[in-house]
Design a protein around this motif. Structure first.
Motif, PDB file in Angstrom:
ATOM      1  N   LEU A 146      34.078  55.051  47.148  1.00  0.00           N
ATOM      2  CA  LEU A 146      35.097  54.017  47.341  1.00  0.00           C
ATOM      3  C   LEU A 146      34.548  52.853  48.163  1.00  0.00           C
ATOM      4  O   LEU A 146      34.751  51.681  47.821  1.00  0.00           O
ATOM      5  N   GLU A 147      33.834  53.149  49.251  1.00  0.00           N
ATOM      6  CA  GLU A 147      33.232  52.091  50.068  1.00  0.00           C
ATOM      7  C   GLU A 147      32.207  51.293  49.282  1.00  0.00           C
ATOM      8  O   GLU A 147      32.128  50.066  49.405  1.00  0.00           O
ATOM      9  N   GLU A 148      31.425  51.941  48.450  1.00  0.00           N
ATOM     10  CA  GLU A 148      30.446  51.238  47.610  1.00  0.00           C
ATOM     11  C   GLU A 148      31.144  50.312  46.622  1.00  0.00           C
ATOM     12  O   GLU A 148      30.718  49.171  46.407  1.00  0.00           O
ATOM     13  N   SER A 149      32.229  50.766  46.013  1.00  0.00           N
ATOM     14  CA  SER A 149      32.958  49.938  45.041  1.00  0.00           C
ATOM     15  C   SER A 149      33.561  48.710  45.717  1.00  0.00           C
ATOM     16  O   SER A 149      33.488  47.602  45.185  1.00  0.00           O
ATOM     17  N   ILE A 150      34.132  48.909  46.901  1.00  0.00           N
ATOM     18  CA  ILE A 150      34.727  47.775  47.621  1.00  0.00           C
ATOM     19  C   ILE A 150      33.641  46.788  48.034  1.00  0.00           C
ATOM     20  O   ILE A 150      33.829  45.567  47.944  1.00  0.00           O
ATOM     21  N   SER A 151      32.501  47.276  48.460  1.00  0.00           N
ATOM     22  CA  SER A 151      31.395  46.404  48.847  1.00  0.00           C
ATOM     23  C   SER A 151      30.915  45.577  47.664  1.00  0.00           C
ATOM     24  O   SER A 151      30.669  44.369  47.783  1.00  0.00           O
ATOM     25  N   GLN A 152      30.769  46.197  46.507  1.00  0.00           N
ATOM     26  CA  GLN A 152      30.337  45.466  45.307  1.00  0.00           C
ATOM     27  C   GLN A 152      31.377  44.422  44.908  1.00  0.00           C
ATOM     28  O   GLN A 152      31.018  43.304  44.513  1.00  0.00           O
ATOM     29  N   LEU A 153      32.658  44.786  44.995  1.00  0.00           N
ATOM     30  CA  LEU A 153      33.718  43.843  44.658  1.00  0.00           C
ATOM     31  C   LEU A 153      33.712  42.639  45.614  1.00  0.00           C
ATOM     32  O   LEU A 153      33.868  41.490  45.179  1.00  0.00           O
ATOM     33  N   ARG A 154      33.501  42.887  46.897  1.00  0.00           N
ATOM     34  CA  ARG A 154      33.442  41.795  47.862  1.00  0.00           C
ATOM     35  C   ARG A 154      32.256  40.870  47.585  1.00  0.00           C
ATOM     36  O   ARG A 154      32.376  39.648  47.664  1.00  0.00           O
ATOM     37  N   HIS A 155      31.093  41.429  47.268  1.00  0.00           N
ATOM     38  CA  HIS A 155      29.926  40.598  46.955  1.00  0.00           C
ATOM     39  C   HIS A 155      30.138  39.820  45.665  1.00  0.00           C
ATOM     40  O   HIS A 155      29.669  38.674  45.531  1.00  0.00           O
ATOM     41  N   TYR A 156      30.859  40.391  44.719  1.00  0.00           N
ATOM     42  CA  TYR A 156      31.125  39.709  43.453  1.00  0.00           C
ATOM     43  C   TYR A 156      32.098  38.548  43.667  1.00  0.00           C
ATOM     44  O   TYR A 156      31.946  37.484  43.061  1.00  0.00           O
ATOM     45  N   CYS A 157      33.091  38.731  44.524  1.00  0.00           N
ATOM     46  CA  CYS A 157      34.126  37.708  44.750  1.00  0.00           C
ATOM     47  C   CYS A 157      33.733  36.662  45.795  1.00  0.00           C
ATOM     48  O   CYS A 157      34.431  35.667  45.954  1.00  0.00           O
ATOM     49  N   GLU A 158      32.640  36.874  46.497  1.00  0.00           N
ATOM     50  CA  GLU A 158      32.267  35.974  47.594  1.00  0.00           C
ATOM     51  C   GLU A 158      32.096  34.518  47.169  1.00  0.00           C
ATOM     52  O   GLU A 158      32.607  33.614  47.843  1.00  0.00           O
ATOM     53  N   PRO A 159      31.423  34.198  46.054  1.00  0.00           N
ATOM     54  CA  PRO A 159      31.301  32.774  45.676  1.00  0.00           C
ATOM     55  C   PRO A 159      32.664  32.125  45.393  1.00  0.00           C
ATOM     56  O   PRO A 159      32.886  30.963  45.723  1.00  0.00           O
ATOM     57  N   TYR A 160      33.574  32.878  44.800  1.00  0.00           N
ATOM     58  CA  TYR A 160      34.886  32.322  44.478  1.00  0.00           C
ATOM     59  C   TYR A 160      35.705  32.077  45.750  1.00  0.00           C
ATOM     60  O   TYR A 160      36.354  31.038  45.874  1.00  0.00           O
ATOM     61  N   THR A 161      35.657  33.037  46.660  1.00  0.00           N
ATOM     62  CA  THR A 161      36.409  32.848  47.903  1.00  0.00           C
ATOM     63  C   THR A 161      35.828  31.709  48.737  1.00  0.00           C
ATOM     64  O   THR A 161      36.570  30.944  49.359  1.00  0.00           O
ATOM     65  N   ARG A 162      34.497  31.579  48.722  1.00  0.00           N
ATOM     66  CA  ARG A 162      33.872  30.467  49.437  1.00  0.00           C
ATOM     67  C   ARG A 162      34.293  29.138  48.818  1.00  0.00           C
ATOM     68  O   ARG A 162      34.594  28.172  49.519  1.00  0.00           O
ATOM     69  N   GLY A 163      34.331  29.069  47.490  1.00  0.00           N
ATOM     70  CA  GLY A 163      34.777  27.847  46.815  1.00  0.00           C
ATOM     71  C   GLY A 163      36.225  27.523  47.137  1.00  0.00           C
ATOM     72  O   GLY A 163      36.585  26.357  47.354  1.00  0.00           O
ATOM     73  N   CYS A 164      37.073  28.549  47.176  1.00  0.00           N
ATOM     74  CA  CYS A 164      38.478  28.325  47.528  1.00  0.00           C
ATOM     75  C   CYS A 164      38.609  27.829  48.962  1.00  0.00           C
ATOM     76  O   CYS A 164      39.413  26.934  49.242  1.00  0.00           O
ATOM     77  N   GLN A 165      37.832  28.378  49.868  1.00  0.00           N
ATOM     78  CA  GLN A 165      37.887  27.937  51.259  1.00  0.00           C
ATOM     79  C   GLN A 165      37.433  26.489  51.393  1.00  0.00           C
ATOM     80  O   GLN A 165      38.020  25.701  52.140  1.00  0.00           O
ATOM     81  N   GLU A 166      36.395  26.110  50.672  1.00  0.00           N
ATOM     82  CA  GLU A 166      35.921  24.719  50.724  1.00  0.00           C
ATOM     83  C   GLU A 166      36.957  23.774  50.150  1.00  0.00           C
ATOM     84  O   GLU A 166      37.227  22.708  50.717  1.00  0.00           O
ATOM     85  N   THR A 167      37.556  24.160  49.023  1.00  0.00           N
ATOM     86  CA  THR A 167      38.580  23.314  48.410  1.00  0.00           C
ATOM     87  C   THR A 167      39.772  23.169  49.346  1.00  0.00           C
ATOM     88  O   THR A 167      40.322  22.072  49.502  1.00  0.00           O
ATOM     89  N   TYR A 168      40.166  24.263  49.971  1.00  0.00           N
ATOM     90  CA  TYR A 168      41.290  24.221  50.909  1.00  0.00           C
ATOM     91  C   TYR A 168      40.975  23.313  52.094  1.00  0.00           C
ATOM     92  O   TYR A 168      41.804  22.501  52.501  1.00  0.00           O
ATOM     93  N   SER A 169      39.767  23.428  52.634  1.00  0.00           N
ATOM     94  CA  SER A 169      39.410  22.604  53.790  1.00  0.00           C
ATOM     95  C   SER A 169      39.320  21.123  53.419  1.00  0.00           C
ATOM     96  O   SER A 169      39.548  20.259  54.258  1.00  0.00           O
ATOM     97  N   GLN A 170      38.999  20.812  52.149  1.00  0.00           N
ATOM     98  CA  GLN A 170      38.942  19.411  51.733  1.00  0.00           C
ATOM     99  C   GLN A 170      40.325  18.853  51.418  1.00  0.00           C
ATOM    100  O   GLN A 170      40.608  17.685  51.682  1.00  0.00           O
ATOM    101  N   THR A 171      41.194  19.679  50.831  1.00  0.00           N
ATOM    102  CA  THR A 171      42.504  19.164  50.430  1.00  0.00           C
ATOM    103  C   THR A 171      43.550  19.243  51.536  1.00  0.00           C
ATOM    104  O   THR A 171      44.548  18.538  51.471  1.00  0.00           O
ATOM    105  N   LYS A 172      43.329  20.058  52.528  1.00  0.00           N
ATOM    106  CA  LYS A 172      44.321  20.215  53.601  1.00  0.00           C
ATOM    107  C   LYS A 172      44.616  18.891  54.309  1.00  0.00           C
ATOM    108  O   LYS A 172      45.791  18.543  54.482  1.00  0.00           O
ATOM    109  N   PRO A 173      43.611  18.103  54.720  1.00  0.00           N
ATOM    110  CA  PRO A 173      43.942  16.815  55.370  1.00  0.00           C
ATOM    111  C   PRO A 173      44.691  15.864  54.441  1.00  0.00           C
ATOM    112  O   PRO A 173      45.597  15.149  54.872  1.00  0.00           O
ATOM    113  N   LYS A 174      44.348  15.873  53.154  1.00  0.00           N
ATOM    114  CA  LYS A 174      45.029  14.984  52.208  1.00  0.00           C
ATOM    115  C   LYS A 174      46.487  15.390  52.039  1.00  0.00           C
ATOM    116  O   LYS A 174      47.375  14.534  51.995  1.00  0.00           O
ATOM    117  N   ILE A 175      46.722  16.690  51.937  1.00  0.00           N
ATOM    118  CA  ILE A 175      48.088  17.178  51.787  1.00  0.00           C
ATOM    119  C   ILE A 175      48.897  16.876  53.050  1.00  0.00           C
ATOM    120  O   ILE A 175      50.056  16.452  52.960  1.00  0.00           O
TER     121      ILE A 175
END
Length: 182
Positions: free
Chosen positions: A60-89
């Protein structure tokens, strides 16, 4: 009776006395030889050195670790988009709040009501004629929009007429019931 009073007044009067009591700390002599920490502990420390051993990961820990590494680029992109759009909003929300509050302060909504009422009056007065329906409502609405200029022009006209009235009819020689004419 006198002895009873004497025996009860004596202890009662002593309770009214105030006495000061001074106390000094008792000085103990220092211990002859201080004890070591090992002597104070009820148990002895282990002689060997301990070693940290990490437990192997479960499936179970191995599966969660792989899922986190797989989702990391997407979450990083979402965080960057949020940090850029937050001041505009936030700027947009603040602009909207300011634009909502400023018309209330300047009397925008009452003026809007006057303009709308003037348009309805124009529609009621323009019954029966298509030309009147095209001219009256916009004309009355235009008058409502330019109410400050109309008020200013009316005030100026009133002042001019008042000056003409005073200048031509109320000259000292022409005023009726004046003390000079009698």
């Amino acid at each position: 009776v006198f002895k009873v009073i004497q025996r009860s007044v004596g202890p009662a009067s002593l309770s009214l006395l105030t006495l000061k009591v001074y106390a000094a700390p008792k000085k103990d002599p220092p211990p002859p030889h201080p004890k070591k920490i090992d002597e104070l502990l009820p148990y002895s420390a282990p002689a060997g050195q301990s070693k940290y051993v990490e437990e192997p990961r479960t499936q179970l820990e191995e599966s969660i670790s792989q899922l986190r590494h797989y989702c990391e680029p997407y979450t990083r992109g979402c965080q960057e988009t949020y940090s850029q759009t937050k001041p505009k909003i936030q700027t947009l929300v603040q602009w909207r709040l300011d634009s909502y509050e400023s018309p209330k302060c300047t009397g925008f909504f009452p003026r809007l009501g006057v303009i709308g009422f003037a348009g309805l009056v124009g529609l009621l007065l323009a019954r029966g004629s298509k030309v009147k329906k095209l001219v009256y409502p916009p004309g009355f609405m235009g008058l409502a929009v330019s109410e400050e200029k109309l008020y200013d022009w009316g005030l100026r006209g009133y002042i001019v007429i008042e000056d003409l009235w005073k200048g031509s009819f109320q000259k000292p020689g022409k005023v009726k019931n004046s003390p000079r004419n009698k």
